[in-house]
Design a protein around this motif. Structure first.
Motif, PDB file in Angstrom:
ATOM      1  N   GLU E 288     -24.338 -16.914  24.003  1.00  0.00           N
ATOM      2  CA  GLU E 288     -24.893 -15.834  24.815  1.00  0.00           C
ATOM      3  C   GLU E 288     -24.007 -15.679  26.046  1.00  0.00           C
ATOM      4  OE1 GLU E 288     -29.020 -16.393  25.952  1.00  0.00           O
ATOM      5  OE2 GLU E 288     -28.700 -14.832  27.476  1.00  0.00           O
ATOM      6  N   ARG E 290     -22.599 -15.106  29.578  1.00  0.00           N
ATOM      7  CA  ARG E 290     -23.148 -15.203  30.945  1.00  0.00           C
ATOM      8  C   ARG E 290     -22.258 -14.469  31.953  1.00  0.00           C
ATOM      9  NH1 ARG E 290     -27.669 -16.802  30.169  1.00  0.00           N
ATOM     10  NH2 ARG E 290     -28.304 -18.910  29.575  1.00  0.00           N
ATOM     11  N   CYS E 303     -20.179 -18.626  28.300  1.00  0.00           N
ATOM     12  CA  CYS E 303     -21.423 -18.369  27.579  1.00  0.00           C
ATOM     13  C   CYS E 303     -22.284 -19.612  27.552  1.00  0.00           C
ATOM     14  CB  CYS E 303     -21.177 -17.984  26.125  1.00  0.00           C
ATOM     15  SG  CYS E 303     -19.530 -17.455  25.721  1.00  0.00           S
ATOM     16  N   ASP E 324     -24.990 -10.254  26.213  1.00  0.00           N
ATOM     17  CA  ASP E 324     -24.606 -10.035  24.816  1.00  0.00           C
ATOM     18  C   ASP E 324     -24.614 -11.362  24.069  1.00  0.00           C
ATOM     19  OD1 ASP E 324     -24.149  -7.501  25.589  1.00  0.00           O
ATOM     20  OD2 ASP E 324     -21.954  -7.516  25.266  1.00  0.00           O
ATOM     21  N   THR E 325     -24.807 -11.284  22.804  1.00  0.00           N
ATOM     22  CA  THR E 325     -24.638 -12.494  21.993  1.00  0.00           C
ATOM     23  C   THR E 325     -23.420 -12.279  21.116  1.00  0.00           C
ATOM     24  OG1 THR E 325     -26.990 -12.883  22.013  1.00  0.00           O
ATOM     25  CG2 THR E 325     -25.700 -14.053  20.350  1.00  0.00           C
TER      26      THR E 325
END
Ligand SMILES: Nc1ncnc2c1ncn2[C@@H]1O[C@H](COP(=O)(O)OP(=O)(O)OP(=O)(O)O)[C@@H](O)[C@H]1O
Ligand SMILES: Nc1ncnc2c1ncn2[C@@H]1O[C@H](COP(=O)(O)OP(=O)(O)OP(=O)(O)O)[C@@H](O)[C@H]1O
Ligand SMILES: [Mg+2]
Ligand SMILES: [Mg+2]
Lengths: 281, 282, 350, 407, 350
Positions: E288, E290, E303, E324-325
């Motif tokens: 994910e 960051r 992330c 976002d992933t």
């Protein structure tokens, strides 16, 4: 900002103080040297210079300063260097070395007289060792050489501590990193001393030299104690004219001579040992 | 270089070190002896009877006679004179540092007109014989009521000590990086605060040296003390001014009595004299 | 509100002009990074802003107030010195607390702030030490902590992380950015680490020989250097420059290859491309390989293009060795053009 | 009353009895008998003493109540001293000559004589064995003294005669009051006469057998005690310690005689009151107290200075008083006694007058310069001193009209 | 012949152990780079080699000679100090000439060498200045020039280029390497700039808390860290670590993805991958986003993978933003495994 006025502000208290407690009386005294009954005259200087003792006193003073001050500086530098290399016990050694600081010149004169006088410790020791049969009159008027030596020794003993303290304090401010760099770049201990310590210590050396030289020109009590009138010095003559002969004019003239040579030497030291601003740390 | 010579050099250099160490220690001992021997002789004489003092050849061990010392200690007014001496020396110390340190700072940090003139003026005070100045000063003091006060005498002693304070602090301030001060300014210090919080602690040795000089100068000064104090005599004026015409044993005892407090003072401040913060990084 | 505005500031040291007429505005809470060659005047500029140096000319405004005549302490700034200036006579704790004590903060607050900033700088365990007992990097962190603890309106940092290892630096950088953003501090930050500059800066000001050449967002400075100096200075390795001769129809010939380019009155201009905007491809610029250096995931290839030094950062998969010839094609929209005399960009929007 | 007590103390500012023990004795044994507290401050160093009193005079106000000093030290202050002729001395009889001297050539009593002393000879008994054949110790001549010194020097391995030629030594008094009167019957007029030349040559001869440390001697009592020196000339007060410490080892005897008699000179100390004294009446009372016979005896014990008033000396006086008392009496009563007076009327030139003799000594004896030439040159200096001061001659010189001439 | 050999050296400062038993051999003419966290003991080690610090234990050999008891000047070394130690009372010229004068070289030779090294360091025009008139970077270059001018057998450099801008540094680095190779000098070079370390070093010695953890060729150190510390310390951004649970058939499960891995007795080991060895791909590790930081040609994406910090350096074309992933697949042959307890590499060849 106050950049321009600040230095003056900082000097102001000292300056005011000196104006009141030095400059004012000084001017009164200096005036006496150049005046007689309110009129300008150089007579007093003539009297002074014409007196048969003046040249002797002048050269004795110079000679003494020249003999004492360099030795003191060298000795103090040497001692200070030893101090910086000391580990434990440094406090004690330093304290011992600074002891003469607390001894007044009068007391120092007494102490050294006890050593050099005819029935003094030196003769006691020598005759105890069988080196001499009769006590030697070290301070006898014929032995000008030993008188001088005794005075020099006593002065060195008494006043080296002043120089030492100034230099040790100054050395403490020299960052170790410079010694380390010098060492890595091949400087032997002697080279480190001449290339790093001496130049970086310049302000302290200057201070010590100036103060010591000035004090050397004023030497008096020790000389009187050891040499009596056999070794006339300027300060002694000043005193003599002022109080025994009660001629304040000539005494003031003597004082101005002392002042003049002190200032002359000071100027020399100020110039030769100047540290350019940009070369300061 | 071969390994053999390598080992040899290692050995010899270790040897040299050991020998160097020996020379080093010996030198220190000799220097200590040079300083202490005369003091010891003073102590011998101060602690001997008059006969022993006048004997020849002299004994190199004291007779442990405290009569001469006791003679001085028994003087009426010694305690008060001691107090006066300490008071005068204390004021002198405070004044000469208070006036001298700012001046030393100005000399070390700024380039300005009149710098050399000021230095010369400061030095003149030292280069001009005090006994000549004593008369006008005494007149002035009598007129203003400063006569025969600790403050008055301290003012004169300050004139003598000030050059030391100015020059010593100057030479040491010159060794403190300006940058440390600048850092202090950016951290909210006025110049004065930066001076007290950063510069002063770093030149503690210089301050201590000035203090010692001021103290010792004041302590040992006889002439002005003899002229300017009557009721409030300092110990030196009280004891020392006639020491030259006193019998030998009393000369030494008097000398010793005067030396001891000065030595105690130096002992007390010695650790500041040589305080080192390691401005060097390591 | 602590906007910094430097107007027409110049500084002479004797004959030497360290700053020529510098104009720079740093917005309130902005993080401005100052980049420039060694000796270009960065420290001098910071010192002028801090009030440690008097400008020979010009004005300094902070928070809408002219501060030229204010002493440093009244400017609401804190500064990290290039060589730390950690007080040798104070412990780390007292060093960090120094400014706070000046503000007469309550003891608890001082403790709190010192502990916090020290933790932030990872020197929490050194609080009792003196500076002589610290390593270079530790000392530097003390200097930073000392400035941060002040929570000033403006903070000036002169290469504050230069003596830290990459890892710590990365961390510190992030922490700094966070703390400064949180405390709404306006920051001028000198660094020579471009990655740092890129990742920290709101804007980057590039200095060259006592002048500010460009002051824009990092990506702008990187992609659209306003002057040849910026291109050659920023980017590691720096931008490549090749001479371009005027060809037909406003096209330019570079090392025998034709490119579309700007309209210009000149016969010769400079073609510029960043090393990483090159890829091996037919029709590219002919380059003779001189040195191949591995840079972890990439290789830095130093070549010779028609007698000019030319560098390319290529994928490490490509196997090259000294003496090989390779064709290097520039990514078209990354090509930049410069005037050879003014050295200004030929399409820069300013 | 000492060092510091109440504000009202009378400050007695003195150059006499400066050695600490004497000061102590003055305070504890002499002045404690006075009804008011007295702060006795003594300094041997002329500098502070003179500076202080001059400062008070210049400032126009002061703390010094009573001044104690030698005759010579008062002369320069003459104008600023209060007339003491109205002091009620009761039945005390003061030596008239001394009282006359205290007028300093003016019509006022500038100082009151306080105590007196003189210079005598002292010898270690061991030295008596070497006394020349036929010499009487109580009637020595300079030639015999020289011979004695020679024998001592040769037979004991080193010079044993001592002379206080150090900075604190009172050598000038020897020349003014002993050598010159004994050879020229003058101190000023015949300064450069052939007789004076002879006198100096004699002294040079004596000097050959004089301990070379003499130039650092101030007080002869110490070298006598350490036996560095066996025979010496000095002020009675400066020999006292030797007599007191080892009364059986020393003898005191008169100064030697020359062709024109046995020259000797008294030392007179007096007390005076500066015009700035805070309380003149109290000071006068103190001055009167100082002249009381009991005080005078106490002073003698304390300082080894003899009374200037008629007193009966008790029997339990210290050895020094006994010994020197005898020697003084013999000297004064000798057939060939030739007493000199202290210089009068020299004013501020007193010091320069002394200096003429000291310089002559240093040049002739120490520096070995030609006697004739030195006498001529110093004679010129002496002449200008006399002329500038305008002082008429005093004994043993013939009285003169106007300034005492130098032939 | 100036091989340096450090045997079992330890250094205590009071209670604090700055070096625990260090063993290191630097071959004659080798260029050894010392890397390590701030405060790990790099400077201390150099100072011990130089003879400025006495080791609490152990031996130092230079050129086959034991030098423990020799003073620095007899060790045939030159050193660049971390804080320069440029003599304030000497001009730049005299600073550089210092060591030469100590060797009593003829004047002409001194001039020649000073001028040459000064030119090399781009301070030729500053020879008359005092150190107080130099910028930080200039001062540092004086320190380097002073050491180079000595042409010693061994040169020790403590972060010699830390205060230089990237461009100059690049140049200096190349010059240094050239000069030192030419003069056959054995070098120990402390830096915290990994690019510098990579490009200069024959070998890199990585220090951690007073110990040397790995001393091998740069690419080895980069690719095959001997310990977890090395992986996390070297590489900018550093290696990513994730816990791996033992799966079936000697495979390991990392954030829900299965990887082939080493045989190990443990239930859990650490999976490691460098940020630049990741690419967005189906079947990768779920991350994910960051923070996204532009780094010129790339973006650094920070992330969160299953609660662990995870960084990837991706091509800047990929558009990502916070929240976002993305699936990040590691390049298989770049995956490394570490023992969680000893923190040693599980396949390292040593
Ligand atoms: N005199 C000292 N007393 C106590 N600890 C010290 C002393 N000198 C250094 N240290 C400690 O020893 C450790 C190693 O210091 P050193 O200077 O070698 O670190 P370094 O690796 O050079 O770090 P940097 O990269 O920050 O310069 C540091 O943690 C430091 O705090
Ligand atoms: N006191 C001075 N006298 C003369 N020149 C000076 C003085 N101080 C600085 N300079 C010169 O001014 C220029 C700018 O110096 P400054 O310290 O601002 O550089 P800088 O950008 O900080 O460099 P660096 O990155 O190396 O620290 C330098 O070329 C320096 O040599
Ligand atoms: Mg800088
Ligand atoms: Mg380090």
């Amino acid at each position: 900002m106050q950049q321009r006025t600040l230095p003056y502000l900082l000097l102001l208290p000292a300056t005011l103080f000196l104006c009141v407690f030095f400059i004012y009386p000084f001017l009164l005294v200096a005036w006496q040297a150049v005046s007689q009954d309110g009129a300008l005259t150089l007579d007093h200087f003539r009297t002074m210079a014409g007196h048969w003792k003046f040249p002797t006193a002048f050269w004795n003073t110079m000679l003494l300063a020249l003999a004492v001050v360099p030795v003191q500086l060298a000795l103090a530098l040497f001692m200070a260097t030893l101090v910086t290399r000391m580990g434990k016990g440094r406090d004690v050694i330093l304290y011992i070395w600074t002891i003469p600081l607390g001894i007044s010149d009068l007391a120092a004169g007494i102490i050294w007289l006890a050593i050099f006088e005819q029935t003094g410790f030196l003769n006691s020791m020598l005759s105890g060792l069988g080196v001499v049969e009769q006590p030697v009159a070290w301070l006898g008027y014929q032995n000008k050489g030993t008188i001088f030596l005794a005075v020099v020794l006593a002065e060195i003993w008494r006043a080296t501590a002043i120089v030492l303290v100034i230099l040790v304090a100054g050395m403490g401010l020299i960052p170790k990193e410079y010694y380390e760099a010098a060492e890595v770049f091949g400087a032997s201990p002697w080279k480190r001393f001449t290339r790093i310590t001496l130049p970086l210590l310049r302000p302290s050396i200057q201070t010590a030299l100036i103060l010591r030289t000035i004090l050397a020109f004023e030497v008096f009590a020790v000389v009187i104690a050891l040499a009596g009138t056999n070794f006339p010095v300027l300060m002694g003559e000043t005193y003599h004219w002022q109080f025994n002969l009660q001629d304040r004019h000539v005494a003031a003239a003597y004082a101005l001579v002392i002042l003049a040579i002190s200032i002359a030497f000071t100027l020399v030291f100020l110039r030769t040992l100047r540290v350019p601003r940009e070369a300061q740390p | 270089m071969t390994a053999v010579t390598a080992r040899e050099t290692a050995v010899t250099s270790a040897d040299i070190r050991k020998r160097g160490r020996l020379v080093f220690v010996a030198t220190i001992i000799i220097l200590c002896a040079w300083v202490l021997a005369p003091i010891y002789l003073l102590a011998i004489n101060a602690l001997s009877s008059p006969e022993q003092v006048n004997a020849f050849p002299k004994s190199f061990v004291p007779g442990f006679e405290t009569d001469s010392i006791a003679f001085f200690m028994g003087f009426a007014g010694v305690a008060r004179a001691l107090f006066n001496s300490v008071l005068v020396a204390g004021i002198t110390m405070a004044l000469s540092i208070g006036l001298g340190a700012p001046a030393g700072y100005a000399l070390s940090r700024f380039d300005f007109r009149g710098k050399d003139a000021f230095r010369i003026m400061v030095l003149m005070t030292r280069a001009f014989p005090l006994p000549l100045l004593a008369l006008p000063l005494a007149v002035m003091f009598i007129r203003t009521g400063l006569d025969d006060t600790a403050l008055g005498l301290a003012l004169v002693h300050t004139t003598l000590a000030l050059p030391f304070a100015v020059l010593i602090t100057f030479s040491l301030f010159a060794g403190i990086p300006v940058e440390l001060e600048e850092a202090a300014w950016t951290l909210g210090c006025t110049r004065l605060q930066a001076f007290y919080k950063v510069v002063l602690p770093l030149v503690l040795p210089g301050i201590a040296a000035s203090a010692v000089f001021a103290f010792v100068i004041s302590w040992n000064e006889v002439f002005a003390a003899a002229v300017l104090t009557i009721e409030n005599r300092t110990l030196t004026a009280f004891l020392l001014q006639n020491i030259n015409v006193s019998p030998m044993h009393l000369k030494f005892a008097g000398g010793a009595v005067l030396v001891v407090p000065a030595l105690i003072f130096i002992f007390a401040v010695r650790k500041y004299l040589f305080a080192m913060w390691g401005i060097a990084n390591r | 509100m602590a906007e910094i505005s430097i107007r027409n500031v110049a500084k002479q040291f004797g004959d030497f002009t360290a700053l020529h007429s510098v104009d720079l505005t740093v917005a309130d809470q902005e993080f401005m990074v100052l980049l420039g060659a060694s000796g270009c005047g960065k420290t001098t500029l910071l010192r002028i802003i801090a009030g440690l140096e008097t400008p020979s000319r010009g004005e300094v405004w902070i928070g809408g107030k002219r501060v030229d005549h204010l002493p440093p302490r009244q400017r609401g700034i804190a500064m990290v010195f290039q060589n730390y200036a950690v007080f040798p006579h104070l412990t780390v704790f007292e060093n960090i607390a120094f400014g706070l004590r000046m503000q007469k903060l309550p003891r608890a607050e001082v403790d709190r702030r010192v502990t916090r900033t020290a933790e932030l700088m990872h020197i929490g365990q050194l609080l009792k030490r003196y500076s002589g007992q610290l390593s270079g990097g530790q000392r530097q962190r003390v200097a930073v902590a000392r400035a941060l603890a002040m929570e000033p309106d403006v903070i000036l940092m002169d290469e504050p992380l230069s003596n830290l290892d990459a890892l710590l630096r990365l961390e510190m950088r992030a922490e700094l950015k966070g703390v400064l953003a949180e405390s709404k501090t306006t920051t001028i930050y000198v660094t020579h680490d471009q990655v740092e500059a890129m990742s920290l800066a709101d804007r980057i000001a590039v200095m060259d020989k006592g002048r500010i050449v460009q002051a824009e967002r990092p990506i702008e400075v990187y992609r659209n250097p306003a002057a040849r100096f910026v291109g050659s200075f920023i980017g590691n390795p720096p931008m490549n420059f090749l001479p371009a001769k005027k060809g037909a129809n406003g096209s330019w010939r570079v090392a025998g290859v034709t490119f579309e380019g700007p309209r210009a009155e000149r016969e010769e201009i400079a073609f510029a491309i960043r090393p990483e905007d090159l890829s091996p491809s037919e029709g590219g610029l002919p380059a003779e390989v001189r040195v191949v250096e591995p840079l972890g995931p990439h290789v830095l290839v130093t070549c010779d293009v028609e007698g000019h030094l030319f560098r390319a950062v290529l994928d490490s998969d490509i196997v090259l060795s000294r003496g090989d010839t390779v064709k290097l094609a520039p990514t078209p929209d990354r090509i930049r053009w410069f005037d050879p005399e003014t050295e200004k960009s030929l399409q820069h929007h300013q | 009353a000492t060092g510091g007590s109440a504000q009202a103390d009378i400050l007695f500012w003195s150059t006499q009895a400066a050695p600490v023990e004497e000061t102590q004795a003055m305070r504890g044994q002499v002045l404690s008998g006075f009804e008011e507290a007295v702060d006795y401050q003594a300094t041997d160093d002329r500098g502070p003493w003179l500076t202080r009193i001059e400062a008070e005079l210049q400032a126009g106000s002061g703390t010094i109540g009573l001044l104690g000093a030698l005759h010579g030290e008062f002369v320069s202050l003459s104008d600023d001293l209060v007339d003491l002729s109205d002091i009620e001395l009761g039945d005390v009889t003061v030596n008239a000559t001394f009282q006359q001297l205290g007028m300093l050539g003016t019509g006022e009593q500038k100082y009151l004589p306080w105590m007196q002393a003189t210079y005598i000879m002292a010898a270690n008994r061991q030295a008596l064995d070497y006394l020349p054949e036929g010499a009487d110790i109580n009637a020595l001549t300079y030639d015999e003294l020289i011979e004695w010194a020679r024998v001592l020097a040769e037979e004991t391995g080193g010079p044993k005669f001592g002379f206080p030629a150090g900075p604190q030594g009172l050598k000038h008094r020897f020349f003014q009051g002993y050598l010159y009167p004994s050879y020229t019957d003058s101190a000023v007029t015949e300064f450069r006469s052939p007789e004076a030349e002879e006198a100096w040559n004699k002294f040079k001869e004596l000097w050959q057998y004089t301990s070379p440390s003499s130039t650092s001697y101030g007080f002869m009592q110490e070298p006598l005690l350490t036996e560095e020196v066996w025979v010496a000339w000095d002020h009675t007060a400066r020999l006292a310690d030797a007599f007191n410490q080892r009364p059986d080892d020393f003898v005191a005897f008169p100064a030697p005689a020359g062709p024109t008699g046995r020259g000797f000179m008294p030392v007179i100390a007096g007390v005076a009151i500066p015009r700035t004294a805070p309380d003149t009446e109290a000071a006068k009372a103190l001055a009167a107290y100082m002249l009381k016979p009991e005080t005078q005896v106490a002073t003698l014990r304390a300082t080894n200075f003899f009374p200037v008033v008629e007193v009966d000396l008790p029997d339990d006086m210290p050895a020094s008083v006994r010994l020197s008392g005898q020697a003084i009496a013999r000297m004064a009563n000798a057939d060939d006694a030739n007493p000199s007076l202290l210089p009068v009327g020299l004013g501020e030139y007193n010091g320069k007058f002394n200096q003429v003799f000291v310089d002559a000594f240093e040049r002739i004896v120490l520096a070995g310069q030609d006697v004739r030439q030195v006498l001529d040159e110093q004679g010129e200096t002496l002449r200008s001193v006399m002329q500038d001061s305008g002082a008429p001659c005093w004994a043993p010189d013939e009285p003169s009209e106007g300034a005492c001439p130098v032939e």
